[in-house]
Design a protein around this motif. Structure first.
Motif, PDB file in Angstrom:
ATOM      1  N   PRO A 166       1.071  -1.660  -0.452  1.00  0.00           N
ATOM      2  CA  PRO A 166      -0.424  -0.250   0.165  1.00  0.00           C
ATOM      3  C   PRO A 166       0.462   1.295   0.028  1.00  0.00           C
ATOM      4  O   PRO A 166       1.911   1.239   0.620  1.00  0.00           O
ATOM      5  N   ARG A 168       1.158   3.850   1.507  1.00  0.00           N
ATOM      6  CA  ARG A 168       0.548   5.317   2.595  1.00  0.00           C
ATOM      7  C   ARG A 168       1.247   4.852   4.086  1.00  0.00           C
ATOM      8  O   ARG A 168       1.865   3.769   3.733  1.00  0.00           O
ATOM      9  N   SER A 171      -0.322   2.441  10.435  1.00  0.00           N
ATOM     10  CA  SER A 171      -1.055   2.814  11.295  1.00  0.00           C
ATOM     11  C   SER A 171      -0.186   3.184  12.706  1.00  0.00           C
ATOM     12  O   SER A 171       0.947   2.912  12.897  1.00  0.00           O
ATOM     13  N   GLU A 173       0.159   1.658  15.463  1.00  0.00           N
ATOM     14  CA  GLU A 173       0.959   0.390  16.336  1.00  0.00           C
ATOM     15  C   GLU A 173       2.312   0.603  15.453  1.00  0.00           C
ATOM     16  O   GLU A 173       3.074  -0.074  15.782  1.00  0.00           O
ATOM     17  N   ASP A 174       2.129   0.666  14.004  1.00  0.00           N
ATOM     18  CA  ASP A 174       3.157  -0.377  13.364  1.00  0.00           C
ATOM     19  C   ASP A 174       3.956   0.745  13.008  1.00  0.00           C
ATOM     20  O   ASP A 174       5.005   0.627  12.546  1.00  0.00           O
ATOM     21  N   ARG A 178       8.383   0.679  11.305  1.00  0.00           N
ATOM     22  CA  ARG A 178       8.300   1.319  10.179  1.00  0.00           C
ATOM     23  C   ARG A 178       9.459   2.696   9.974  1.00  0.00           C
ATOM     24  O   ARG A 178      10.010   2.304   9.378  1.00  0.00           O
TER      25      ARG A 178
ATOM     26  N   ASP B  82      -4.829  -5.549   0.854  1.00  0.00           N
ATOM     27  CA  ASP B  82      -3.706  -5.037   0.431  1.00  0.00           C
ATOM     28  C   ASP B  82      -2.274  -5.625   2.123  1.00  0.00           C
ATOM     29  O   ASP B  82      -2.350  -6.765   1.992  1.00  0.00           O
ATOM     30  N   LEU B  83      -1.287  -5.363   0.644  1.00  0.00           N
ATOM     31  CA  LEU B  83      -0.143  -6.202   1.700  1.00  0.00           C
ATOM     32  C   LEU B  83       0.143  -6.499   3.076  1.00  0.00           C
ATOM     33  O   LEU B  83      -0.282  -7.337   3.956  1.00  0.00           O
ATOM     34  N   ASP B  84      -0.654  -5.357   3.166  1.00  0.00           N
ATOM     35  CA  ASP B  84      -0.582  -5.156   4.608  1.00  0.00           C
ATOM     36  C   ASP B  84      -1.221  -5.314   5.560  1.00  0.00           C
ATOM     37  O   ASP B  84      -0.731  -6.196   6.639  1.00  0.00           O
ATOM     38  N   LYS B  88       0.451  -9.135   8.041  1.00  0.00           N
ATOM     39  CA  LYS B  88      -0.438  -8.838   9.464  1.00  0.00           C
ATOM     40  C   LYS B  88      -1.164 -10.426   9.662  1.00  0.00           C
ATOM     41  O   LYS B  88      -0.858 -10.788  10.802  1.00  0.00           O
TER      42      LYS B  88
END
Lengths: 408, 107
Positions: A166, A168, A171, A173-174, A178, B82-84, B88
């Motif tokens: 994505p 993006r 979020s 929490e991640d 990242r 999507d991949l995310d 998860k």
């Protein structure tokens, strides 16, 4: 360079990532965005000399690139859905609701540094899509053939599309995990610039260190409250500040103890110190980059090597080793131990690291230096020989060779 | 977008054998949240047979197409935006199955 050429170069440096990022959001396709951005810059080169530089180059480039992208999508008839989609979003569409931070460039950085991509692909994509470097430039920076680098970037973009990575910002929490991946990529770019590898490269690549600093500054404007982002920027600035003193007129790497501190960049040091103080004032437990920045702040505060507050350096290394108990950190900590407790204690500490660091040239260089200080000439020479064999930076090899030959 | 989610076991260091209740519970959740398309565990690689009819005559061979210590133990097909999202879920799946997971998009 005339004014118009300069304006194009500046726009490329400052606006490339924004144009690519905005178009990626509009068209949902990183390839379309990149091609359209390249066409828009080509048009600028053509038009600006006669039409004049537009008052808002970034907006001009974005609009031009958007038109180019729409033209291209129209030409490719099989993309009917995309075309409809593109035309409906063409007019000043508000950005869709985002996660933590609202900036297209930040999304682009996180996409390029996605953990599902290999590290070298992350590096290459970030430099290409966010930094705007050309494929030949990136290939030269990492000493690989242009076709190899081109394929690496093409494969990474294909994976983004096929696996639907994505576009993006992760979020909340991640985000911390990242961000650390993004910072690792930027630090790799910086380090490759600061100690370039290869027999035919400049020992220091200012283009790469500058690019890493520029991108880290960008991340900081987007994530001002992330302590590690600030820490990494401070670390880079304090390291970059010493660059003018780092290679001698004869092309040798100059170690910290022999550097002409008057040649250091005072402005970068002041900014780095300000950022380190800002993090101290935040009162939050520091991460790896913040501690490394603090160590560099101690070094850049000293008038000379002897004046260095070594107990402060050691205290910081003790803090770092709790976060990162790696043999490389232990090796660097031992250098501070040598200054405080003498070379014998330090040598005993680093000899324990041999099994893990046998192939790491700074291990042998540090060992050679400690053995020299202990008067063990023959052992020192052998350690220098091993370090020279393993080192792959031309200026460093020259410095190690001189030190070895001075042993007599 | 659909993803093939492969469960990878290791002959030398196999995952634990008591995972079925946890996997069933995880599957119920995948169904409830709309990710589930298909799933199935596979019999041992010793039960595999390879057929090759590219030449003049079909050749039937006992065993899997690839002999390796790691092998495919089961698959899911998930529908994820999507991949995310897929990663998860795969992170949870790896814990639930006590095995490695490969995530691969369908074309």
């Amino acid at each position: 360079m005339n004014d118009v050429e300069e304006a194009v170069v500046r726009a490329h440096r400052e606006e490339w990532a924004r144009v690519v990022a905005t178009l990626t959001r509009r068209f949902g396709d990183i390839d379309v965005a990149e091609d359209a951005a390249a066409e828009a810059f080509a048009t600028a080169v053509e038009r600006w000399p006669s039409d004049g530089v537009p008052p808002a180059p970034g907006a001009w480039l974005t609009t031009t690139a958007t038109r180019k992208a729409i033209d291209r999508i129209r030409r490719e008839s099989k993309r009917d859905d995309k075309q409809k989609e593109a035309l409906t979003v063409y007019d000043d569409d508000p950005p869709e609701p985002l996660g933590a931070i609202d900036d297209d460039r930040l999304r682009l950085i996180f996409t390029c540094c996605h953990p599902a991509l290999a590290t070298e692909a992350r590096l290459a994509l970030t430099l290409r899509m966010v930094g705007g470097l050309t494929v030949p430039e990136i290939a030269r920076a990492f000493l690989v053939a242009e076709t190899t680098m081109g394929q690496r970037i093409t494969r990474a973009k294909a994976k983004i599309k096929a696996a639907r990575i994505p576009y993006r910002v992760p979020s909340a929490e991640d985000l911390p995990t990242r961000v650390s991946g993004v910072l690792a990529v930027l630090f790799l770019v910086f380090n490759e610039g600061y100690l370039a590898t290869g027999p035919d490269t400049d020992p220091v690549r200012q283009d790469l260190t500058a690019e890493a600093i520029r991108l880290t500054r960008l991340i900081r404007t987007l994530l001002p409250d992330d302590g590690e982002v600030t820490g990494l920027l401070a670390l880079m600035l304090l390291t970059e500040a010493r660059r003018p003193a780092r290679v001698s007129a004869t092309g040798e790497l100059v170690a910290l103890d022999e550097q002409n501190r008057g040649a250091w960049d005072a402005e970068l040091i002041a900014e780095g110190h300000r950022l380190v103080r800002e993090r101290l004032a935040a009162g939050v437990a520091p991460g790896r980059y913040q501690i490394l920045a603090a160590i560099n702040a101690v070094h850049t505060s000293a008038r000379d090597m002897r004046d260095t507050d070594w107990s402060q350096v050691l205290a910081l290394y003790n803090q770092l080793i709790r976060l990162d108990p790696s043999p490389v950190v232990a090796l660097n900590r031992a250098i501070a131990v040598a200054e405080l407790d003498g070379p014998e204690v330090a040598l005993a500490a680093i000899d324990r690291l041999e099994p893990e660091l046998a192939g790491y040239h700074p291990f042998h260089a540090t060992r050679a230096d400690l053995l020299r200080r202990l008067g063990r000439g023959a052992d020192s020479r052998a350690a220098y020989d091993r370090a020279i064999e393993l080192a792959d930076n031309t200026a460093e090899t020259a410095a190690l060779t001189r030190r070895r030959d001075q042993l007599g | 977008m659909q993803y093939l989610v492969s469960v990878i076991d290791d002959k030398e260091n196999p995952g634990s054998t008591d995972r079925q209740p946890a996997i069933s519970e995880f599957n119920d959740r995948l169904i409830a949240e709309g990710y589930w398309v298909f799933a199935g565990g596979l019999a041992d690689t010793g039960a595999a047979t390879v057929v090759d009819n590219r030449g003049e005559r079909a050749v039937v061979t006992d065993g899997p197409f690839l002999e390796s210590k790691e092998y495919l133990a089961g698959v899911w097909v998930w529908e994820a935006p999507d991949l995310d999202v897929a990663l998860k879920l795969a992170t949870e799946a790896s814990k639930v199955c006590d095995r490695k997971i490969e995530v691969r998009p369908f074309q």
